[in-house]
Design a protein around this motif. Structure first.
Motif, short mmCIF file in Angstrom:
data_model
loop_
_atom_site.label_atom_id
_atom_site.label_comp_id
_atom_site.label_asym_id
_atom_site.label_seq_id
_atom_site.Cartn_x
_atom_site.Cartn_y
_atom_site.Cartn_z
N SER A 283 -1.69 12.01 -10.02
CA SER A 283 -0.35 11.39 -9.31
C SER A 283 -0.37 10.37 -8.74
N LEU A 284 1.02 9.70 -8.32
CA LEU A 284 0.86 8.26 -8.49
C LEU A 284 2.30 8.07 -6.88
N ARG A 285 2.27 6.91 -5.96
CA ARG A 285 2.63 6.83 -5.14
C ARG A 285 4.28 6.13 -5.91
N LEU A 286 5.38 6.01 -5.23
CA LEU A 286 6.02 4.68 -5.28
C LEU A 286 6.25 4.32 -4.04
N SER A 287 6.84 2.61 -4.27
CA SER A 287 7.13 2.12 -2.27
C SER A 287 8.41 1.27 -2.32
N CYS A 288 8.90 1.18 -2.46
CA CYS A 288 10.34 0.25 -2.22
C CYS A 288 10.86 -0.21 -0.85
N ALA A 289 10.17 -1.51 -0.74
CA ALA A 289 10.97 -2.61 0.74
C ALA A 289 11.89 -3.42 0.61
#
Length: 118
Positions: free
Chosen positions: A16-22
């Protein structure tokens, strides 16, 4: 206006991976937000998107494995990726529809590489 993506990396198949974009900068409001990906030699494709109300849309290839969400207070969109497969390997780009000075604009993040080894 900047979209700063993070969270990519290398993972084994099944992981699993979690991407974030702000979103940062001088903005009026943020509308739809989404994640796209581009694998080597292929066209960029939609992975998932989410409107401000929370309604989501997914590519058939990721349904049941990926989950998109957003934090409207932080102008941030997330992509939780589970049960990753080698074919998920790509550069992932975030995208946002932003209103500035009452005009609509479309912005892209810089891309973050996800590599899934089988």
């Amino acid at each position: 206006v900047q979209l700063q993506a993070s969270g990519g990396g290398k993972v084994q198949a099944g992981g699993s991976l979690r991407l974030s974009c702000a979103v940062s900068g001088s903005i009026g409001s943020v509308g739809g937000m989404g994640w796209y990906r581009q694998a080597p030699g292929k066209q960029r494709e939609l992975v998932a998107d989410i409107v401000s109300s929370g309604r989501t849309n997914y590519a058939d290839s990721v349904k049941g494995r990926f989950a998109i969400s957003r934090d409207n207070a932080r102008n941030t969109v997330y992509l939780q990726m589970n049960s990753l497969k080698a074919e998920d390997t790509a550069v992932y780009y975030c995208n946002a529809g932003i209103t500035r000075d009452l005009r609509p604009f479309n912005y892209w993040g810089q891309g973050t590489l996800v590599t899934v080894s089988s």
